[in-house]
Motif scaffolding. Structure first.
Motif, PDB file in Angstrom:
ATOM      1  N   TYR A   1      -4.386   0.825 -11.346  1.00  0.00           N
ATOM      2  CA  TYR A   1      -5.062   1.982 -11.916  1.00  0.00           C
ATOM      3  C   TYR A   1      -6.265   2.347 -11.051  1.00  0.00           C
ATOM      4  CZ  TYR A   1      -7.603   4.948 -15.211  1.00  0.00           C
ATOM      5  OH  TYR A   1      -8.266   5.989 -15.806  1.00  0.00           O
ATOM      6  N   GLN A   2      -6.272   3.559 -10.533  1.00  0.00           N
ATOM      7  CA  GLN A   2      -7.443   4.081  -9.823  1.00  0.00           C
ATOM      8  C   GLN A   2      -8.300   4.817 -10.841  1.00  0.00           C
ATOM      9  OE1 GLN A   2      -7.049   6.058  -5.915  1.00  0.00           O
ATOM     10  NE2 GLN A   2      -8.262   7.739  -6.794  1.00  0.00           N
ATOM     11  N   PHE A   3      -9.447   4.225 -11.179  1.00  0.00           N
ATOM     12  CA  PHE A   3     -10.243   4.794 -12.265  1.00  0.00           C
ATOM     13  C   PHE A   3     -11.295   5.775 -11.777  1.00  0.00           C
ATOM     14  CE2 PHE A   3     -11.441   0.416 -11.290  1.00  0.00           C
ATOM     15  CZ  PHE A   3     -12.785   0.527 -10.924  1.00  0.00           C
ATOM     16  N   ASN A   4     -11.538   5.867 -10.497  1.00  0.00           N
ATOM     17  CA  ASN A   4     -12.293   6.971  -9.912  1.00  0.00           C
ATOM     18  C   ASN A   4     -11.891   7.075  -8.446  1.00  0.00           C
ATOM     19  OD1 ASN A   4     -14.118   5.451  -8.177  1.00  0.00           O
ATOM     20  ND2 ASN A   4     -15.269   4.895 -10.005  1.00  0.00           N
ATOM     21  N   PRO A   5     -12.320   8.097  -7.714  1.00  0.00           N
ATOM     22  CA  PRO A   5     -11.822   8.274  -6.352  1.00  0.00           C
ATOM     23  C   PRO A   5     -12.073   7.091  -5.424  1.00  0.00           C
ATOM     24  CG  PRO A   5     -12.871  10.287  -7.111  1.00  0.00           C
ATOM     25  CD  PRO A   5     -13.155   9.245  -8.152  1.00  0.00           C
ATOM     26  N   SER A   6     -13.055   6.247  -5.715  1.00  0.00           N
ATOM     27  CA  SER A   6     -13.432   5.187  -4.783  1.00  0.00           C
ATOM     28  C   SER A   6     -13.048   3.783  -5.230  1.00  0.00           C
ATOM     29  CB  SER A   6     -14.948   5.223  -4.527  1.00  0.00           C
ATOM     30  OG  SER A   6     -15.329   6.457  -3.950  1.00  0.00           O
ATOM     31  N   TRP A   7     -12.543   3.621  -6.457  1.00  0.00           N
ATOM     32  CA  TRP A   7     -12.277   2.283  -6.970  1.00  0.00           C
ATOM     33  C   TRP A   7     -10.923   2.223  -7.676  1.00  0.00           C
ATOM     34  CZ3 TRP A   7     -15.257  -1.984  -6.062  1.00  0.00           C
ATOM     35  CH2 TRP A   7     -16.539  -1.765  -5.553  1.00  0.00           C
ATOM     36  N   SER A   8     -10.237   1.098  -7.496  1.00  0.00           N
ATOM     37  CA  SER A   8      -8.997   0.849  -8.223  1.00  0.00           C
ATOM     38  C   SER A   8      -8.894  -0.637  -8.538  1.00  0.00           C
ATOM     39  CB  SER A   8      -7.773   1.299  -7.411  1.00  0.00           C
ATOM     40  OG  SER A   8      -7.686   0.589  -6.189  1.00  0.00           O
ATOM     41  N   ALA A   9      -8.078  -0.956  -9.530  1.00  0.00           N
ATOM     42  CA  ALA A   9      -7.858  -2.340  -9.932  1.00  0.00           C
ATOM     43  C   ALA A   9      -6.383  -2.508 -10.283  1.00  0.00           C
ATOM     44  CB  ALA A   9      -8.739  -2.716 -11.114  1.00  0.00           C
ATOM     45  N   GLY A  10      -5.875  -3.726 -10.092  1.00  0.00           N
ATOM     46  CA  GLY A  10      -4.459  -3.936 -10.349  1.00  0.00           C
ATOM     47  C   GLY A  10      -4.135  -5.345 -10.793  1.00  0.00           C
ATOM     48  N   LEU A  11      -3.019  -5.468 -11.502  1.00  0.00           N
ATOM     49  CA  LEU A  11      -2.472  -6.749 -11.940  1.00  0.00           C
ATOM     50  C   LEU A  11      -1.013  -6.815 -11.530  1.00  0.00           C
ATOM     51  CD1 LEU A  11      -3.894  -6.983 -15.577  1.00  0.00           C
ATOM     52  CD2 LEU A  11      -4.685  -8.289 -13.579  1.00  0.00           C
ATOM     53  N   ARG A  12      -0.569  -7.990 -11.122  1.00  0.00           N
ATOM     54  CA  ARG A  12       0.841  -8.168 -10.773  1.00  0.00           C
ATOM     55  C   ARG A  12       1.287  -9.572 -11.159  1.00  0.00           C
ATOM     56  NH1 ARG A  12       2.480  -7.281  -4.636  1.00  0.00           N
ATOM     57  NH2 ARG A  12       1.728  -9.428  -4.395  1.00  0.00           N
ATOM     58  N   TYR A  13       2.473  -9.656 -11.742  1.00  0.00           N
ATOM     59  CA  TYR A  13       3.074 -10.956 -12.048  1.00  0.00           C
ATOM     60  C   TYR A  13       4.488 -10.974 -11.481  1.00  0.00           C
ATOM     61  CZ  TYR A  13       4.964 -15.024 -14.395  1.00  0.00           C
ATOM     62  OH  TYR A  13       5.550 -16.239 -14.640  1.00  0.00           O
TER      63      TYR A  13
ATOM     64  N   LYS B   1      10.790 -22.989  -7.141  1.00  0.00           N
ATOM     65  CA  LYS B   1      10.304 -21.849  -7.900  1.00  0.00           C
ATOM     66  C   LYS B   1       8.886 -21.468  -7.473  1.00  0.00           C
ATOM     67  CE  LYS B   1      12.929 -22.967 -12.109  1.00  0.00           C
ATOM     68  NZ  LYS B   1      13.789 -21.772 -12.095  1.00  0.00           N
ATOM     69  N   VAL B   2       8.583 -20.194  -7.640  1.00  0.00           N
ATOM     70  CA  VAL B   2       7.222 -19.682  -7.467  1.00  0.00           C
ATOM     71  C   VAL B   2       6.924 -18.748  -8.627  1.00  0.00           C
ATOM     72  CG1 VAL B   2       5.639 -18.349  -6.032  1.00  0.00           C
ATOM     73  CG2 VAL B   2       7.342 -19.817  -4.947  1.00  0.00           C
ATOM     74  N   LYS B   3       5.778 -18.975  -9.269  1.00  0.00           N
ATOM     75  CA  LYS B   3       5.270 -18.060 -10.289  1.00  0.00           C
ATOM     76  C   LYS B   3       3.881 -17.620  -9.857  1.00  0.00           C
ATOM     77  CE  LYS B   3       7.765 -20.269 -14.106  1.00  0.00           C
ATOM     78  NZ  LYS B   3       7.645 -20.922 -15.443  1.00  0.00           N
ATOM     79  N   GLU B   4       3.670 -16.313  -9.799  1.00  0.00           N
ATOM     80  CA  GLU B   4       2.397 -15.777  -9.303  1.00  0.00           C
ATOM     81  C   GLU B   4       1.787 -14.795 -10.288  1.00  0.00           C
ATOM     82  OE1 GLU B   4       2.556 -15.715  -4.435  1.00  0.00           O
ATOM     83  OE2 GLU B   4       3.379 -14.006  -5.534  1.00  0.00           O
ATOM     84  N   THR B   5       0.513 -14.982 -10.548  1.00  0.00           N
ATOM     85  CA  THR B   5      -0.278 -14.020 -11.307  1.00  0.00           C
ATOM     86  C   THR B   5      -1.417 -13.569 -10.411  1.00  0.00           C
ATOM     87  OG1 THR B   5       0.230 -15.165 -13.377  1.00  0.00           O
ATOM     88  CG2 THR B   5      -1.619 -13.615 -13.399  1.00  0.00           C
ATOM     89  N   GLU B   6      -1.531 -12.259 -10.196  1.00  0.00           N
ATOM     90  CA  GLU B   6      -2.496 -11.745  -9.229  1.00  0.00           C
ATOM     91  C   GLU B   6      -3.323 -10.617  -9.824  1.00  0.00           C
ATOM     92  OE1 GLU B   6      -0.540 -12.124  -4.988  1.00  0.00           O
ATOM     93  OE2 GLU B   6       0.883 -11.202  -6.374  1.00  0.00           O
ATOM     94  N   ALA B   7      -4.589 -10.601  -9.462  1.00  0.00           N
ATOM     95  CA  ALA B   7      -5.514  -9.545  -9.898  1.00  0.00           C
ATOM     96  C   ALA B   7      -6.328  -9.116  -8.692  1.00  0.00           C
ATOM     97  CB  ALA B   7      -6.432 -10.044 -11.004  1.00  0.00           C
ATOM     98  N   MET B   8      -6.525  -7.819  -8.555  1.00  0.00           N
ATOM     99  CA  MET B   8      -7.284  -7.317  -7.413  1.00  0.00           C
ATOM    100  C   MET B   8      -8.163  -6.151  -7.844  1.00  0.00           C
ATOM    101  SD  MET B   8      -6.569  -4.121  -6.040  1.00  0.00           S
ATOM    102  CE  MET B   8      -5.504  -2.797  -6.639  1.00  0.00           C
ATOM    103  N   VAL B   9      -9.236  -5.955  -7.078  1.00  0.00           N
ATOM    104  CA  VAL B   9     -10.088  -4.780  -7.196  1.00  0.00           C
ATOM    105  C   VAL B   9     -10.354  -4.286  -5.787  1.00  0.00           C
ATOM    106  CG1 VAL B   9     -12.212  -6.170  -7.244  1.00  0.00           C
ATOM    107  CG2 VAL B   9     -12.229  -3.818  -8.138  1.00  0.00           C
ATOM    108  N   ALA B  10     -10.280  -2.978  -5.578  1.00  0.00           N
ATOM    109  CA  ALA B  10     -10.401  -2.415  -4.236  1.00  0.00           C
ATOM    110  C   ALA B  10     -11.395  -1.258  -4.232  1.00  0.00           C
ATOM    111  CB  ALA B  10      -9.048  -1.931  -3.723  1.00  0.00           C
ATOM    112  N   TRP B  11     -12.207  -1.227  -3.185  1.00  0.00           N
ATOM    113  CA  TRP B  11     -13.131  -0.116  -2.937  1.00  0.00           C
ATOM    114  C   TRP B  11     -12.584   0.661  -1.741  1.00  0.00           C
ATOM    115  CZ3 TRP B  11     -17.353  -0.163   1.049  1.00  0.00           C
ATOM    116  CH2 TRP B  11     -18.120   1.013   0.996  1.00  0.00           C
ATOM    117  N   HIS B  12     -12.291   1.946  -1.958  1.00  0.00           N
ATOM    118  CA  HIS B  12     -11.724   2.787  -0.910  1.00  0.00           C
ATOM    119  C   HIS B  12     -12.501   4.107  -0.867  1.00  0.00           C
ATOM    120  CE1 HIS B  12      -9.622   3.924  -4.624  1.00  0.00           C
ATOM    121  NE2 HIS B  12      -9.143   2.691  -4.652  1.00  0.00           N
ATOM    122  N   PRO B  13     -13.597   4.130  -0.108  1.00  0.00           N
ATOM    123  CA  PRO B  13     -14.424   5.338  -0.046  1.00  0.00           C
ATOM    124  C   PRO B  13     -13.714   6.540   0.541  1.00  0.00           C
ATOM    125  CG  PRO B  13     -15.135   3.722   1.591  1.00  0.00           C
ATOM    126  CD  PRO B  13     -14.149   3.038   0.716  1.00  0.00           C
TER     127      PRO B  13
END
Length: 397
Positions: free
Chosen positions: A310-322, A343-355
């Motif tokens: 989810y990009q919540f404003n033009p410069s920032w986004s956050a995401g979850l992936r499993y 087996k591999v199980k992955e839970t990932e969270a990220m936050v990105a700044w993209h000016p």
């Protein structure tokens, strides 16, 4: 009016498919003034992911140098070289070197050379466009992260209001080849796919795809008292090559993507949901004289992921992936042996700044639960930057 609608649908379909994104969406260079771009990818990482390409510590990720231009009014060409660092050394590889038609009639297009396969949703996209640091575990296991190869592609976009595409690819198949084959086919991979997509009002869009990849050189051989060969198939020396870690006869993929942007304007905020499932059939040929139940090879491997960004404003986004990946590794016990579930199980969270469209700084946390694939950290933190210099084509759907 119907002809005009059909032409618009074809143009939109081409952009959504990404098959000529560079040629259509980017400023089209010429032979005397080609497009030149550099993508800088650097990172610091605390730990390593199973079957991942990025090492612990400071490193140079998937740094790209791309050259592209319209050759004339009939053909377009592109070359992409990649620089990465592993074990303190810099490696260079050729990821793309292809030509593509620009003026074939009736929605047909041909691409030949070395290029990214159009299997699934993520594979035909360059790694720097991803919302996460590395591809899901299923991609790393079955496609080597991102599958590019030498071959030819033919595809057709139907003249319909709903985006509809059919395509076929033929490759050498070397990156997806099982190890130690005595007689490998020179044409190893055949891939058929279809994509369907469209809009729901002004704010919603979607795309779905179905792929079947036939790998003539993908099956390992499980012969009685020939365990050394099987062990070689299952060695993971973490050399960070782009070959698949697990291969088989047939790889099936189903993918779905949904996007939401208020009024169709992606600049301010938008949501992207995506999911893929992989089914790898017949990893091994059964031994003709095997009588030990322990020697019966697994019938399939599989993997999947679900992602939301989810990009919540033009410069920032956050995401979850499993995501999860299930396969098997061989363990020998004297004259006999058996397979262990890997087996591999992955839970990932990220936050990105993209000016801007050309720069991004990403902080990502990964929790992984790894079985039988090695001793990996449960928790991995990565700080990554991706910067683009020069002409840069629009990202794909």
């Amino acid at each position: 009016m119907n002809k005009m609608n059909n032409r618009i649908a074809v143009a939109v379909g081409l952009v959504l498919s990404g098959m000529t994104t560079s040629a259509i969406a980017a400023p089209r260079g010429t032979l005397t003034n080609p497009n030149l771009s550099v993508v800088l990818d650097g990172y610091y990482q605390d730990g390593e992911r199973a079957m991942g390409e990025r090492e612990e510590g400071f490193g140079l990720g998937h740094t790209e140098l791309a050259l592209s231009a319209a050759i004339d009014d009939k053909f377009y060409g592109k070359l992409t070289a990649v620089l990465e660092t592993h074990d303190g050394e810099t490696e260079i590889g050729l990821e793309e070197a292809f030509i593509q038609t620009l003026a074939m009639p009736a929605g047909f297009s041909i691409r030949a050379g070395r290029f990214l396969s159009d299997i699934g949703y993520l594979n035909n996209q360059h790694l720097h466009t991803d919302a996460f640091v590395e591809r899901p575990a299923a991609y790393r296991a079955f496609l080597g992260g991102h599958y590019f190869d030498d071959g030819i592609r033919v595809n057709w976009v139907a003249p319909t209001e709903t985006y509809l595409e059919f395509g076929g690819e033929v490759f050498s198949g070397d990156p997806l080849q099982a190890e130690d084959l005595e007689h490998a086919e020179t044409v190893g991979v055949y891939h058929l796919y279809t994509k369907l997509g469209g809009d729901i009002g002004r704010s919603h869009s979607w795309q779905a795809s179905l792929s079947w990849l036939r790998n003539e050189n993908g099956q390992g051989h499980l012969e009685e008292h020939d365990h050394d060969h099987v062990e070689a198939l299952n060695e993971h020396d973490h050399d960070h090559g782009h070959g698949a870690n697990f291969t088989g006869r047939d790889l099936y993929n189903i993918a779905a993507v949904y996007k939401w942007a208020p009024g169709g304007n992606y600049k301010n905020n938008h949501l992207t949901l995506s999911a893929e499932y992989f089914y790898l059939d017949a990893p091994f040929e059964e031994a003709h004289d095997a009588h030990d139940e322990d020697e019966h090879a697994p019938e399939y491997y599989d993997g999947w992921y679900l992602s939301g960004v989810y990009q919540f404003n033009p410069s920032w986004s956050a995401g979850l992936r499993y995501g999860e990946m299930s396969a098997a590794l061989w363990e020998e016990h004297g004259d006999h042996g058996h397979f262990h579930d890997a087996k591999v199980k992955e839970t990932e969270a990220m936050v990105a700044w993209h000016p801007s469209h050309y720069s991004a700084v990403r902080l990502q946390y990964t929790h992984q639960d790894v079985t039988e694939l090695g001793d990996f950290d449960d928790h991995v933190i990565t700080l990554q930057y991706v910067m683009t210099l020069g002409a840069h084509g629009a990202h794909q759907f």
